[in-house]
Motif scaffolding. Structure first.
Motif, PDB file in Angstrom:
ATOM      1  N   PRO A 121       0.799  -1.230   0.000  1.00 43.87           N
ATOM      2  CA  PRO A 121       0.000   0.000   0.000  1.00 43.87           C
ATOM      3  C   PRO A 121       0.830   1.277   0.000  1.00 43.87           C
ATOM      4  CG  PRO A 121       0.084  -0.905   2.214  1.00 43.87           C
ATOM      5  CD  PRO A 121       0.766  -1.907   1.317  1.00 43.87           C
ATOM      6  N   PHE A 123      -0.678   4.776   1.122  1.00 48.82           N
ATOM      7  CA  PHE A 123      -1.872   5.452   1.589  1.00 48.82           C
ATOM      8  C   PHE A 123      -1.758   6.959   1.376  1.00 48.82           C
ATOM      9  CE2 PHE A 123      -1.865   1.554   4.195  1.00 48.82           C
ATOM     10  CZ  PHE A 123      -3.154   1.095   3.949  1.00 48.82           C
ATOM     11  N   TYR A 135      -6.588  -5.494   5.066  1.00 49.76           N
ATOM     12  CA  TYR A 135      -5.689  -5.382   3.920  1.00 49.76           C
ATOM     13  C   TYR A 135      -6.144  -6.286   2.767  1.00 49.76           C
ATOM     14  CZ  TYR A 135      -1.860  -2.423   5.670  1.00 49.76           C
ATOM     15  OH  TYR A 135      -1.093  -1.361   6.083  1.00 49.76           O
ATOM     16  N   LEU A 140      -4.498  -5.809  -0.891  1.00 48.11           N
ATOM     17  CA  LEU A 140      -3.129  -5.625  -0.415  1.00 48.11           C
ATOM     18  C   LEU A 140      -2.632  -6.967   0.105  1.00 48.11           C
ATOM     19  CD1 LEU A 140      -3.712  -2.330   1.597  1.00 48.11           C
ATOM     20  CD2 LEU A 140      -2.781  -2.534  -0.721  1.00 48.11           C
ATOM     21  N   HIS A 223       2.801  -1.269  -6.149  1.00 50.43           N
ATOM     22  CA  HIS A 223       2.255  -0.462  -5.066  1.00 50.43           C
ATOM     23  C   HIS A 223       0.822  -0.091  -5.413  1.00 50.43           C
ATOM     24  CE1 HIS A 223       6.514   0.101  -3.807  1.00 50.43           C
ATOM     25  NE2 HIS A 223       5.944   0.128  -2.623  1.00 50.43           N
ATOM     26  N   HIS A 224      -0.041  -0.230  -4.431  1.00 47.66           N
ATOM     27  CA  HIS A 224      -1.461   0.051  -4.615  1.00 47.66           C
ATOM     28  C   HIS A 224      -1.772   1.380  -3.925  1.00 47.66           C
ATOM     29  CE1 HIS A 224      -5.766  -1.844  -4.621  1.00 47.66           C
ATOM     30  NE2 HIS A 224      -5.731  -0.633  -5.132  1.00 47.66           N
ATOM     31  N   ILE A 226      -3.936   3.981  -2.221  1.00 51.44           N
ATOM     32  CA  ILE A 226      -5.177   3.903  -1.449  1.00 51.44           C
ATOM     33  C   ILE A 226      -5.562   5.299  -0.956  1.00 51.44           C
ATOM     34  CG2 ILE A 226      -6.366   2.842   0.488  1.00 51.44           C
ATOM     35  CD1 ILE A 226      -5.391   0.780  -1.486  1.00 51.44           C
ATOM     36  N   THR A 231     -10.480   4.143   3.322  1.00 46.06           N
ATOM     37  CA  THR A 231     -10.095   3.681   4.661  1.00 46.06           C
ATOM     38  C   THR A 231     -11.112   4.117   5.717  1.00 46.06           C
ATOM     39  OG1 THR A 231      -8.690   5.632   5.059  1.00 46.06           O
ATOM     40  CG2 THR A 231      -7.643   3.696   4.080  1.00 46.06           C
TER      41      THR A 231
END
Length: 306
Positions: A121, A123, A135, A140, A223-224, A226, A231
């Protein structure tokens, strides 16, 4: 030169800043751009996407009017000219060697039908620690540094590839493509604001059932991205509720559901009991898990047409 890989991005009303990061990472791949094609499938964005990519020699942007991630992916699969397909979400940032490593792994191990790796992640803002409990639901994962292979054993492997960054052989997709081309067989997946998300699982199961292996390879890293909006308690509760409902559909359609179906009339009582069992009032984690349980109940009570 024949294309070795088809990279497919299916997107709907994307955040252009995140999408541009995805495209920048693709531009920086160590695998020469003349060895892979780039297909962006616009799944009815409003306004329609108009993205100029002058750095890639074979770039296509097409519209899929049937709403939903499954239909967008199917459009990309049918357009792909390469045997290897890489599914990239519009918020995925691939490591520079991602495509090169994917090509090497699949060439060296022809028994593999689908593979994936780590999804780490990034963020927008540092989230609370309790987010780690979800996750998996946010696509993730980091399963360590050991290769893990799976074959069909009438269960869904916990280490199967996730949709973000999944690499598949087009030939391994035949059963899946044939199935979704038939009316009424599409598993609920992302569609507009709906958050069902079991299309990835459906793809993996069809590949495994066709006799291919799947694999987790830790050298494949993305890489994600977010955003804060994903969240929040409300988003995660809605995500897990709808995902669990669609997951029950997948299990039932593939005849691997370990839980008995339940009656619609029993839903209110089950949900009340689960509210107490999970102490859903006590904290955010327990509330979100309770909403997930409610989604599972809804899925188990839904009569599937197949």
């Amino acid at each position: 030169m024949d294309k070795l890989i088809s990279v497919i991005i299916t997107t709907f009303n994307p955040d252009l800043e995140r999408l541009n990061q995805t495209l920048a990472a693709l531009k920086n791949q160590t695998l020469s751009a003349d060895q892979w094609e780039l297909i962006i499938v616009d799944n009815n964005s409003s306004p329609s996407l108009s993205i100029l990519i002058d750095w890639h020699p074979q770039y296509t942007c097409v519209v899929e009017q049937l709403q939903g991630l499954t239909y967008g992916r199917l459009k990309g699969f049918n357009l792909a000219v390469a045997e290897l397909i890489v599914m990239v979400d519009d918020d995925n940032v691939l490591h520079p060697d991602y495509l090169k490593r994917a090509k090497d792994i699949m060439e060296q191990q022809p028994e593999l039908g689908a593979i994936g790796g780590k999804s780490i992640p990034i963020f927008e803002s540092q989230p609370k620690d309790w987010i780690k409990a979800f996750y998996h639901n946010l696509a993730l994962r980091d399963l360590g540094n050991t290769v893990i292979l799976n074959s069909w054993d009438h269960t869904y492997p916990a280490t199967a590839p996730i949709g973000a960054g999944m690499i598949v052989r087009k030939s391994a997709l035949k059963n899946y493509i044939d199935k979704v081309n038939k009316a009424g067989t599409v598993i609920a997946d992302r569609s507009g604001k709906m958050l069902g998300s079991s299309g990835d699982n459906d793809i993996v199961l069809e590949i495994l059932k066709a006799g291919w292996q799947t694999g987790y390879f830790p050298e494949l890293i993305l890489h994600h991205l977010i955003p804060d909006s994903r969240t929040t308690t409300s988003y995660l509760a809605r995500l897990i509720n709808q995902s669990n409902k669609s997951w029950m559909t997948v299990l039932k359609r593939h005849h691997i559901n370990p839980w008995p179906e339940i009656s619609v009339w029993s839903l209110p009582l089950r949900k009340i009991k689960a509210f107490i069992t999970y102490s859903a009032w006590s904290n955010k984690v327990n509330y979100i898990k309770w909403r997930g349980a409610c989604g599972s109940f809804d899925g188990l009570a839904t009569k599937d047409v197949l």
